[in-house]
Structures are given as C-alpha cells and as structure tokens.
Design a protein around this motif. Structure first.
Motif, short mmCIF file in Angstrom:
data_model
loop_
_atom_site.label_atom_id
_atom_site.label_comp_id
_atom_site.label_asym_id
_atom_site.label_seq_id
_atom_site.Cartn_x
_atom_site.Cartn_y
_atom_site.Cartn_z
N ASP A 1 0.82 -1.22 0.00
CA ASP A 1 0.00 0.00 0.00
C ASP A 1 0.85 1.27 0.00
O ASP A 1 0.41 2.32 -0.48
CB ASP A 1 -0.91 0.00 1.23
CG ASP A 1 -1.86 -1.18 1.21
OD1 ASP A 1 -2.62 -1.29 0.24
OD2 ASP A 1 -1.82 -2.00 2.15
N ALA A 2 2.04 1.20 0.58
CA ALA A 2 2.89 2.41 0.65
C ALA A 2 4.35 2.01 0.78
O ALA A 2 4.68 1.00 1.40
CB ALA A 2 2.49 3.26 1.85
N VAL A 3 5.21 2.83 0.16
CA VAL A 3 6.66 2.70 0.32
C VAL A 3 7.17 4.06 0.79
O VAL A 3 6.87 5.09 0.17
CB VAL A 3 7.37 2.30 -0.99
CG1 VAL A 3 8.89 2.32 -0.81
CG2 VAL A 3 6.91 0.93 -1.47
N GLY B 1 -1.05 2.84 -5.00
CA GLY B 1 -0.32 2.87 -3.74
C GLY B 1 0.52 4.14 -3.65
O GLY B 1 0.80 4.81 -4.65
N HIS B 2 0.95 4.49 -2.43
CA HIS B 2 1.62 5.77 -2.18
C HIS B 2 3.13 5.61 -2.03
O HIS B 2 3.60 4.73 -1.30
CB HIS B 2 1.11 6.37 -0.87
CG HIS B 2 -0.33 6.73 -0.89
ND1 HIS B 2 -0.79 7.97 -1.28
CD2 HIS B 2 -1.43 6.01 -0.57
CE1 HIS B 2 -2.11 8.00 -1.19
NE2 HIS B 2 -2.52 6.83 -0.76
N LEU B 3 3.85 6.53 -2.68
CA LEU B 3 5.29 6.67 -2.43
C LEU B 3 5.51 7.94 -1.63
O LEU B 3 4.92 8.99 -1.94
CB LEU B 3 6.04 6.79 -3.76
CG LEU B 3 7.53 7.17 -3.65
CD1 LEU B 3 8.34 6.04 -3.02
CD2 LEU B 3 8.09 7.52 -5.03
N VAL B 4 6.33 7.86 -0.59
CA VAL B 4 6.71 9.05 0.18
C VAL B 4 8.22 9.03 0.30
O VAL B 4 8.82 8.00 0.62
CB VAL B 4 6.12 9.03 1.61
CG1 VAL B 4 6.47 10.33 2.34
CG2 VAL B 4 4.60 8.84 1.58
N TYR C 1 12.05 17.88 3.61
CA TYR C 1 10.94 17.99 2.65
C TYR C 1 10.35 16.61 2.42
O TYR C 1 11.09 15.63 2.29
CB TYR C 1 11.45 18.56 1.33
CG TYR C 1 12.18 19.88 1.51
CD1 TYR C 1 11.47 21.05 1.74
CD2 TYR C 1 13.57 19.92 1.48
CE1 TYR C 1 12.14 22.25 1.93
CE2 TYR C 1 14.24 21.12 1.68
CZ TYR C 1 13.52 22.28 1.89
OH TYR C 1 14.18 23.46 2.09
N LEU C 2 9.04 16.57 2.36
CA LEU C 2 8.34 15.31 2.06
C LEU C 2 7.83 15.39 0.63
O LEU C 2 7.19 16.38 0.24
CB LEU C 2 7.16 15.13 3.01
CG LEU C 2 7.50 14.76 4.45
CD1 LEU C 2 6.30 14.99 5.36
CD2 LEU C 2 7.98 13.31 4.55
N THR C 3 8.12 14.37 -0.14
CA THR C 3 7.57 14.27 -1.49
C THR C 3 6.59 13.10 -1.54
O THR C 3 6.91 12.01 -1.05
CB THR C 3 8.69 14.08 -2.54
OG1 THR C 3 9.51 15.26 -2.53
CG2 THR C 3 8.13 13.87 -3.94
N PHE C 4 5.41 13.36 -2.08
CA PHE C 4 4.36 12.34 -2.17
C PHE C 4 4.04 12.06 -3.64
O PHE C 4 4.09 12.98 -4.47
CB PHE C 4 3.07 12.82 -1.51
CG PHE C 4 3.25 13.29 -0.09
CD1 PHE C 4 3.47 12.38 0.93
CD2 PHE C 4 3.22 14.64 0.23
CE1 PHE C 4 3.64 12.80 2.24
CE2 PHE C 4 3.39 15.08 1.53
CZ PHE C 4 3.61 14.15 2.54
N ALA C 5 3.70 10.81 -3.95
CA ALA C 5 3.24 10.46 -5.30
C ALA C 5 2.45 9.17 -5.21
O ALA C 5 2.60 8.41 -4.25
CB ALA C 5 4.44 10.27 -6.23
N ARG C 6 1.58 8.93 -6.22
CA ARG C 6 0.81 7.67 -6.25
C ARG C 6 1.12 6.92 -7.53
O ARG C 6 1.11 7.51 -8.63
CB ARG C 6 -0.68 7.96 -6.19
CG ARG C 6 -1.09 8.59 -4.88
CD ARG C 6 -2.58 8.74 -4.83
NE ARG C 6 -3.22 7.47 -4.50
CZ ARG C 6 -4.54 7.26 -4.60
NH1 ARG C 6 -5.31 8.20 -5.07
NH2 ARG C 6 -5.04 6.10 -4.25
N LYS C 7 1.33 5.64 -7.40
CA LYS C 7 1.63 4.80 -8.57
C LYS C 7 0.37 4.60 -9.41
O LYS C 7 -0.70 4.31 -8.87
CB LYS C 7 2.15 3.45 -8.11
CG LYS C 7 2.19 2.39 -9.23
CD LYS C 7 2.74 1.08 -8.74
CE LYS C 7 2.59 0.00 -9.78
NZ LYS C 7 3.35 -1.22 -9.47
N VAL C 8 0.49 4.76 -10.73
CA VAL C 8 -0.57 4.33 -11.65
C VAL C 8 0.04 3.37 -12.65
O VAL C 8 1.28 3.17 -12.66
CB VAL C 8 -1.24 5.54 -12.36
CG1 VAL C 8 -2.13 6.30 -11.40
CG2 VAL C 8 -0.19 6.45 -12.99
#
Ligand SMILES: C[S@@+](CC[C@H](N)C(=O)[O-])C[C@H]1O[C@@H](n2cnc3c(N)ncnc32)[C@H](O)[C@@H]1O
Length: 251
Positions: free
Chosen positions: A160-162, A184-187, A240-247
């Motif tokens: 669900d997340a990495v 799912g989320h990448l942080v 800094y936090l970077t967020f992204a979602r896998k498609v």
C-alpha cells in the motif's frame, strides 16, 4: 497486548517502562512493582520523595523516549506521512532505512492489529537500535526488519505504501514503483532541495500521479497567564516530504 507505560515527573520528563516481569526497572529511577503501575494508569505514584504520573504511552511519548541512532523523523513529519499515504489498520507498508525506528514505530502503531511493516536498512547498527525501539513499544509482531540495499530492489509486491528516508531516495524510486500496488503511495523524505529535485525527476520518469513536495512547519505556542505568544524556540528545519501515487498508465 502488553501495555506500554510512561512515568512523567512534575517537570514533564518522561521515563519509558517495559512491563516484562512482576518487577520492572525504569532507567534512571529504580525498580517498580508492575501490578502497581498497571493499576495506577492516570494516577500519581511515589518513589521515596519523588512522584510521577503513570501514563499509557502515546505516539508522542514513544517518539520522545526512544533510543537514538541516526537522525529520526520529527513528530510533525510522522503525522503528515500517515495522513498523506492513507496508512491505517491493515495496511502493508515498506520503509527504508529503518534508522532509529521512529517512523517504524509510528507506522506499526497505525497498521496494527492486522497490518504489516517491512523495514530495510543496510547498517546492522541501525537495525539493532530500530529493533530495540519497536520491541519496547510492543510492536515486534507487526514489523519485519531486513538488512538490504533497497536501491538494488524491493522484493515485496502489491504494498500500500513505500516510504524512503535515505540519502539518495531517487535511486530506489524504480524499486518502489515495482513494489507498490496500483494507486499505492510513495513518500520520500530529504533534508535538502538538491535531493528533492533528483527524486522528483525520478518520480516523473515513471507512471506516478499527484506528485507534491511539502515542508511541514509547526509553530508551538506558549500559553501563559499573560503573554500568550509563539514560542521563541527556533523553527528548526527537518526536511521535505515528497508524495506520489503509482498508476499503471501514463497520459
Ligand atoms: C536518516 S536514517 C532513517 C531514520 C528513520 N526514518 C527514523 O525515523 O528513525 C537513514 C537510514 O537509511 C539507511 N540507508 C541508507 N541507504 C540505504 C539503502 N540504500 N537501503 C537501505 N537503507 C539505507 C542508513 O543506514 C540509515 O540508518
């Protein structure tokens, strides 16, 4: 589940208690009867001429009292990761590196009772500190520690997340994409802008959406009889936090 308790003195200093036996040692304070502490949650206990409040450990208490190895995640950044990456009960999460385990403990508390956290680090010393903090928080059943370099690959699939807290997170972005489920989320967490630029370039090169970078700023207030105002304590930079979602497809 074994409860995790904290003793707090009148100055607000916190002492973690590990309730493993009928008598427990609290670092810097001495020996206590476990049953007495358990029966005193929310109440005052006295040891000689000193007194302490017995508290059920909160996430903040655990973060404040853990053993420190490498630089650890700050409270404000922990909270942001849990919200932005939808990390709740039952989630399957991968993180690297384990460091001191501050993020590991927060993740494990959020995914329990039926979720799972796999925590990678290249350094045995970091894994030992993180493992100790996870055990003290009674979360060992939720976390699996592995010694490996995540830039070489992450074998988990459909997670669900990495979350990557490494000096060069961009080098592990392809492995994170492979490990994540669709949506799912990448942080990633990085103290410097140069790292953010490289990470965002790696993320934009793969099918990810919702790419955002933020700095979370928390300003504490001093609430007194007279002169309620922001604390004079420096607003320290963490990262800094970077967020992204896998498609699965790109436009
Ligand atoms: C800043 S610390 C992580 C702190 C941790 N998030 C916490 O809250 O306590 C970074 C950790 O990443 C580990 N590390 C660095 N490169 C790595 C890699 N390629 N794969 C796995 N771990 C790595 C380091 O050994 C170090 O323990």
């Amino acid at each position: 589940m074994r409860p995790v308790l904290i003793l707090m003195d009148p100055q607000g200093r916190k002492y973690p208690v590990a309730l493993e036996e009928s008598m427990v040692r609290v670092r810097g304070l001495g020996t206590f009867e476990a049953a007495k502490l358990l029966a005193s949650v929310g109440r005052k206990v006295s040891v000689g001429d000193r007194s302490f409040l017995v508290l059920a450990a909160s996430s903040r208490d655990l973060r404040d009292t853990m053993d420190r190895g490498p630089q650890t995640f700050a409270h404000k950044d922990l909270a942001s990761v849990l919200f932005e990456a939808d990390i709740g009960a039952g989630a399957r999460v991968v993180e690297a590196g384990s460091g001191s385990g501050a993020l590991t403990v927060a993740l494990a508390r959020a995914v329990r009772p039926n979720g799972h956290v796999v925590s990678y680090d290249v350094r045995e010393e970091s894994l030992a500190v993180a493992r100790g903090n996870v055990e003290r928080a009674d979360l060992a059943g939720i976390v699996e520690f592995r010694q490996a370099d995540v830039r070489q690959g992450i074998p988990e699939r459909g997670v669900d997340a990495v979350i990557l807290d490494l000096p060069d997170p961009w080098a592990a972005v392809p492995a994170a994409w492979e490990a994540l489920r669709a949506c799912g989320h990448l942080v990633t967490f990085s103290p410097n802008m140069e790292q953010v630029k490289e990470t965002v370039a790696a993320v934009r090169g793969l099918p990810f959406v919702g790419v955002r970078t933020v700095e979370v700023i928390e300003r504490e207030m001093e609430v007194r009889e007279v002169g309620v105002r922001p604390s004079f304590a420096a607003l320290g930079h963490t990262g800094y936090l970077t967020f992204a979602r896998k498609v699965l497809d790109k436009f």
